[in-house]
Motif scaffolding. Structure first.
Motif, PDB file in Angstrom:
ATOM      1  N   UNK A 115       0.902  -1.229  -0.232  1.00 24.19           N
ATOM      2  CA  UNK A 115      -0.144  -0.104   0.061  1.00 24.19           C
ATOM      3  C   UNK A 115       0.910   1.300   0.047  1.00 24.19           C
ATOM      4  N   UNK A 116       0.742   2.123  -0.895  1.00 24.87           N
ATOM      5  CA  UNK A 116       1.662   3.299  -1.117  1.00 24.87           C
ATOM      6  C   UNK A 116       0.852   4.040  -0.089  1.00 24.87           C
ATOM      7  N   UNK A 117       1.726   5.046   0.700  1.00 24.96           N
ATOM      8  CA  UNK A 117       1.358   6.206   1.372  1.00 24.96           C
ATOM      9  C   UNK A 117       1.512   7.365   0.664  1.00 24.96           C
ATOM     10  N   UNK A 118       0.898   8.579   0.725  1.00 23.82           N
ATOM     11  CA  UNK A 118       0.877   9.754  -0.059  1.00 23.82           C
ATOM     12  C   UNK A 118       1.425  10.703   0.941  1.00 23.82           C
ATOM     13  N   UNK A 119       2.831  11.215   0.849  1.00 22.55           N
ATOM     14  CA  UNK A 119       3.152  12.052   1.857  1.00 22.55           C
ATOM     15  C   UNK A 119       3.232  13.625   1.346  1.00 22.55           C
ATOM     16  N   UNK A 120       2.148  14.137   1.674  1.00 29.77           N
ATOM     17  CA  UNK A 120       1.936  15.568   1.008  1.00 29.77           C
ATOM     18  C   UNK A 120       2.980  16.571   1.628  1.00 29.77           C
ATOM     19  N   UNK A 121       3.627  17.255   0.905  1.00 32.67           N
ATOM     20  CA  UNK A 121       4.584  18.366   1.297  1.00 32.67           C
ATOM     21  C   UNK A 121       3.792  19.440   2.355  1.00 32.67           C
ATOM     22  N   UNK A 122       4.280  19.982   3.186  1.00 31.73           N
ATOM     23  CA  UNK A 122       3.361  20.801   4.330  1.00 31.73           C
ATOM     24  C   UNK A 122       3.052  21.970   3.471  1.00 31.73           C
ATOM     25  N   UNK A 123       3.850  22.707   2.603  1.00 29.57           N
ATOM     26  CA  UNK A 123       3.449  23.985   1.701  1.00 29.57           C
ATOM     27  C   UNK A 123       2.202  23.383   0.881  1.00 29.57           C
ATOM     28  N   UNK A 124       2.219  22.540  -0.014  1.00 25.20           N
ATOM     29  CA  UNK A 124       1.284  22.070  -0.767  1.00 25.20           C
ATOM     30  C   UNK A 124       0.136  21.928   0.104  1.00 25.20           C
ATOM     31  N   UNK A 125       0.094  21.169   1.294  1.00 23.13           N
ATOM     32  CA  UNK A 125      -1.109  20.742   1.915  1.00 23.13           C
ATOM     33  C   UNK A 125      -1.851  22.325   2.252  1.00 23.13           C
ATOM     34  N   UNK A 126      -0.995  23.251   2.934  1.00 21.71           N
ATOM     35  CA  UNK A 126      -1.475  24.315   3.190  1.00 21.71           C
ATOM     36  C   UNK A 126      -2.141  25.283   2.127  1.00 21.71           C
ATOM     37  N   UNK A 127      -1.479  25.390   1.019  1.00 26.22           N
ATOM     38  CA  UNK A 127      -1.950  26.250   0.049  1.00 26.22           C
ATOM     39  C   UNK A 127      -2.914  25.403  -0.670  1.00 26.22           C
ATOM     40  N   UNK A 128      -3.250  24.158  -0.619  1.00 31.06           N
ATOM     41  CA  UNK A 128      -4.519  23.400  -1.204  1.00 31.06           C
ATOM     42  C   UNK A 128      -5.388  23.891  -0.527  1.00 31.06           C
ATOM     43  N   UNK A 129      -5.427  23.568   0.781  1.00 35.51           N
ATOM     44  CA  UNK A 129      -6.602  23.885   1.826  1.00 35.51           C
ATOM     45  C   UNK A 129      -7.089  25.417   1.771  1.00 35.51           C
ATOM     46  N   UNK A 130      -5.967  26.157   1.709  1.00 35.74           N
ATOM     47  CA  UNK A 130      -6.198  27.824   1.546  1.00 35.74           C
ATOM     48  C   UNK A 130      -7.056  28.004   0.330  1.00 35.74           C
ATOM     49  N   UNK A 131      -6.579  27.273  -0.853  1.00 32.63           N
ATOM     50  CA  UNK A 131      -7.184  27.642  -2.012  1.00 32.63           C
ATOM     51  C   UNK A 131      -8.834  27.285  -1.988  1.00 32.63           C
ATOM     52  N   UNK A 132      -8.950  26.079  -1.458  1.00 29.88           N
ATOM     53  CA  UNK A 132     -10.226  25.559  -1.292  1.00 29.88           C
ATOM     54  C   UNK A 132     -11.051  26.121  -0.561  1.00 29.88           C
ATOM     55  N   UNK A 133     -10.539  26.790   0.635  1.00 28.60           N
ATOM     56  CA  UNK A 133     -11.149  27.745   1.455  1.00 28.60           C
ATOM     57  C   UNK A 133     -11.684  28.944   0.638  1.00 28.60           C
ATOM     58  N   UNK A 134     -10.850  29.598   0.038  1.00 25.47           N
ATOM     59  CA  UNK A 134     -11.152  30.844  -0.810  1.00 25.47           C
ATOM     60  C   UNK A 134     -12.008  30.462  -1.768  1.00 25.47           C
ATOM     61  N   UNK A 135     -12.245  29.145  -2.639  1.00 26.52           N
ATOM     62  CA  UNK A 135     -13.370  29.074  -3.411  1.00 26.52           C
ATOM     63  C   UNK A 135     -14.506  28.817  -2.934  1.00 26.52           C
ATOM     64  N   UNK A 136     -14.458  28.251  -1.679  1.00 31.04           N
ATOM     65  CA  UNK A 136     -15.723  27.834  -1.020  1.00 31.04           C
ATOM     66  C   UNK A 136     -16.589  29.077  -0.514  1.00 31.04           C
ATOM     67  N   UNK A 137     -15.662  29.955   0.080  1.00 28.71           N
ATOM     68  CA  UNK A 137     -15.961  31.199   0.501  1.00 28.71           C
ATOM     69  C   UNK A 137     -16.806  32.106  -0.540  1.00 28.71           C
ATOM     70  N   UNK A 138     -16.050  32.245  -1.644  1.00 28.77           N
ATOM     71  CA  UNK A 138     -16.335  32.963  -3.013  1.00 28.77           C
ATOM     72  C   UNK A 138     -17.741  32.311  -3.716  1.00 28.77           C
ATOM     73  N   UNK A 139     -17.481  30.968  -3.559  1.00 27.75           N
ATOM     74  CA  UNK A 139     -18.962  30.178  -3.873  1.00 27.75           C
ATOM     75  C   UNK A 139     -20.189  30.442  -3.215  1.00 27.75           C
ATOM     76  N   UNK A 140     -19.925  30.591  -2.011  1.00 31.12           N
ATOM     77  CA  UNK A 140     -21.056  30.784  -1.092  1.00 31.12           C
ATOM     78  C   UNK A 140     -21.485  32.465  -1.228  1.00 31.12           C
TER      79      UNK A 140
END
Lengths: 517, 219
Positions: free
Chosen positions: A1-26
């Motif tokens: 089973x392969x585990x995916x290790x998300x680099x910290x900066x990628x995780x931060x920016x991804x969640x941040x972007x989704x947050x912005x997209x959801x806020x603007x969508x709402x």
């Protein structure tokens, strides 16, 4: 089973972007409450979609939908012609510019290159049009069974090493109509990998059996689930399950991983469950003789109870098959709705698959194609890893997913590659977990080394533009930042493992999702 | 200890091992069916004459659903040749991933014009078209009123949609009206908002099972 290790900066920016997209969508939805747009709902009728049902589709997917459903105007060979489209209103309408670009095809399931038929195969297929017409227009139990289909059933059974096989007109429908055909017992248990394709999910839901899901390729969890199911039985009926069937795939199309078949067979022999392997992507593409995942591992096909596959990927055809013992296939024919009510496979398609099987088993060029596919896949994957991309999957698997994570990189990667002459497939939610968006390359035996090198150079260039050469950045990072982020990334990883992979039943796939014709 | 109440005792490792070893599954095929050979294997189709395996002479085709005989027209066969030469046999991908060919789009536009609708979608398999389409529109909590004689793919679609289903008698508009009136009365009683529940009537134009047409003007 392969585990995916998300680099910290990628995780931060991804969640941040989704947050912005959801806020603007709402915010946009809130504005639309006061200035509504006419959705075409007739007065007195309920609307087709309510606010929340299609929030993701309207506010996220619609803006970047030009990355999918791209029309082509040639055969899907190693190089094909993609029709150009533009949008002036952020994805609501797409217009054709009238141009078409020739691109290297890293997207189509053309593993053995049968999108461009060898002359003998093409001749056989054209002869079939004259012999039968286009379709039998009838169910297989009536006058739908043509000689081509009969021969194909015998040929595919021999190819995979089983006694008998039954073919279906559509790959998706093979699972959807085939699984309820033999799983009609309500006291049966189905244990399915949680990343199984939606055709398997739909097929299982059509049965009355209990369904349990185990974490992707986690054989320890599978063993625990099997043990508990045998010991405690069916909680609704308070009696032991009549049989347990484990459904797995040979190659997972979004992860590129090959199933660890010896391990599953070992568990099968210890616990006496039945095994169903869906070889949609692995048949023709794995193994020294192209005979799929059993050939790859050197496991006898007798150890797998039911082998299912499709002709869409490696044989350049359409439709699917289920192969097993003679009694099983006889029972499937009586009980499967596809045999009794569905339209039978067109003889032209059957002839294409039949000639393709004959080609790869009997001719030198066919065997050469299998070898070339493995070489191309390994070369492509190793080069991508060397270039610093985060690549998933196993070496000889022709499916090569590369992680993007960030939602904005999904359309960016796709558009940048297309403008440089390479057509790729990008995958987002719900086909992959929300934060693990990826670009998935499908290698073909028809790709020449020049085409692969050209594509790799383009991908490297686009990787720099989109900044997704994560392994390279990890290497070049100064030590003190790495150790600081390591502690942060462990908590990010835990958060991702908790949120991104739900295990409560199968996830709802089929957004910009998966295959199987 | 109250014997009418359920107890959950913890099992020892020995008991667990014994239960696992002694469990015997049923065979995969419980009822051994006779080999369901298809009635006829077709070797060749010449117009509406079929050459079946094991028979010397051809027979007249009164079985297949090619009502207009379009599959046998020479002009269509010629176009099929041209398409096979230009596009090959398979699309090598789903519609979302470069499996959309320009002829698909042209066909959908022509089909929409022919049927008099705004747009059309084509699927590769008829049975799974219906069973995929119904759950796409009707979800859990919605209502489906389905004719009893509807074919199996419609029933699969209805089951997959998890909606509330009522079957009405085949082509019986009085029965359908009664069911609808009962539902409307129920609405008022339970104060259910009919604008929150999608409601569909599912029927066939020409029934495969009975050969009858549905009474469309009354419906």
């Amino acid at each position: 089973m392969q585990t995916i290790e998300i680099p910290f900066w990628a995780a931060f920016t991804t969640y941040f972007s989704y947050g912005v997209l959801f806020v603007f969508g709402h915010l946009r939805d809130f504005y639309r409450r006061f200035f509504p747009v006419d959705k075409g709902t007739k007065p007195g009728y309920a609307p087709f979609t309510f606010d929340w049902d299609d929030f993701y589709t309207r506010r996220l997917y619609w803006r970047i939908r030009d990355a999918w459903n791209r029309p082509i105007s040639s055969r899907p060979a190693a190089v094909f012609t993609v029709v150009e489209r533009t949008t002036k209103d952020q994805g609501k309408t797409l217009e054709y510019t009238g141009n078409a670009a020739e691109c290297v095809n890293l997207a189509s399931y053309n593993y053995l290159g049968f999108a461009e038929n060898p002359p003998q195969v093409q001749e056989d297929v054209l002869d079939c049009v004259d012999t039968y017409g286009l379709s039998m227009c009838s169910a297989p139990c009536e006058v739908g069974q043509s000689q081509a289909v009969q021969k194909l059933e015998v040929a595919i059974a021999e190819f995979v090493g089983k006694e008998a096989a039954m073919v279906f007109g559509m790959g998706f429908a093979t699972n959807q109509c085939g699984l309820p055909g033999f799983l009609s017992d309500p006291n049966c248990l189905i244990i399915s990998d949680h990343l199984n394709h939606s055709s398997i999910v739909q097929g299982c839901r059509g049965c009355k059996a209990t369904i349990k899901v185990f974490r992707h390729n986690d054989y320890a969890m599978l063993e625990t689930v099997v043990r508990k199911s045998i010991v405690y039985g069916n909680p609704n009926r308070c009696r032991p399950y009549s049989k347990i069937i484990v459904i797995v795939e040979g190659v997972y199309s979004m992860e590129g991983e090959i199933l660890n078949l010896p391990k599953v067979v070992e568990l099968k022999k210890r616990y006496n469950f039945y095994l169903y392997v869906d070889e949609a992507h692995s048949i023709g593409a794995l193994g020294p003789h192209g005979k799929g995942v059993c050939d790859h591992w050197g496991v006898s096909p007798d150890d797998v109870d039911v082998l299912m596959g499709t002709f869409t990927k490696s044989f350049g055809s359409a439709g699917g098959y289920i192969a097993s013992s003679k009694e099983f296939i006889a029972s499937l024919r009586s009980l499967s709705p596809a045999y009794l009510y569905g339209c039978s496979m067109s003889p032209i398609i059957a002839q294409q698959a039949l000639s393709a099987i004959h080609w790869i088993t009997k001719t030198e060029e066919g065997k050469e194609r299998i070898r070339r596919l493995h070489e191309n896949s390994t070369y492509f994957r190793q080069r991508l890893i060397k270039d610093g991309f985060q690549v998933l999957g196993d070496d000889t698997s022709p499916v090569v997913p590369v992680l993007l994570y960030h939602p904005a990189k999904i359309p960016a990667f796709s558009r940048e590659c297309l403008s440089r002459g390479v057509a790729v497939v990008v995958v987002g939610y719900p086909a992959s977990p929300l934060v693990e968006s990826r670009v998935r390359f499908c290698i073909s035996a028809a790709h020449t080394k020049q085409q692969l090198d050209f594509s790799l150079d383009v991908i490297k260039e686009v990787g720099d533009v989109c900044c997704n050469r994560y392994m390279l950045y990890e290497e070049k990072m100064p030590g003190w930042i790495k150790s600081l982020l390591n502690s942060q990334s462990k908590s990010a990883q835990a958060a991702v493992n908790g949120k991104a992979k739900p295990l409560n039943g199968h996830s709802k796939t089929n957004g910009h999702a998966k295959k199987k014709q | 200890v109250d014997p009418t109440k359920e107890t959950k005792t913890k099992l020892s490792q020995k008991e667990i091992d014994w239960l696992i070893e002694s469990w015997e599954p049923e065979p995969l095929v419980t009822e051994v069916m006779e080999e369901q050979n298809p009635l006829h294997v077709v070797e060749r189709m010449n117009g509406n004459q079929l050459k079946l395996r094991g028979m010397k002479d051809t027979v007249l085709d009164l079985s297949s659903n090619d009502f207009l005989g379009l599959g046998k027209l020479p002009s269509i066969k010629e176009n099929a040749h041209k398409a096979l030469d230009k596009y090959g046999c398979g699309s090598c991908g789903p519609r979302g991933f470069y499996g959309t060919i320009d002829v698909h789009l042209q066909f959908e536009a022509d089909l929409a014009k022919f049927m008099g609708t705004q747009q059309a979608l084509c699927y590769s398999d008829g049975a799974s078209a219906v069973s995929s389409c119904i759950p796409a529109y009707s979800k859990k909590g919605d209502l489906l009123l389905v004719d009893e004689a509807c074919s199996e793919p419609i029933r699969t679609g209805v089951n997959l949609s998890r909606s509330t289903v009522h079957y009405f008698k085949h082509n019986d508009m009085k029965d359908l009206r009664n069911i609808m009136e009962t539902i409307v009365k129920d609405d008022k009683k339970n104060k259910r908002d009919s604008l929150q529940q999608r409601r569909f009537v599912v029927t066939e134009g020409l029934f495969n099972a009975t050969g009858k047409l549905c009474p469309l003007p009354e419906l």
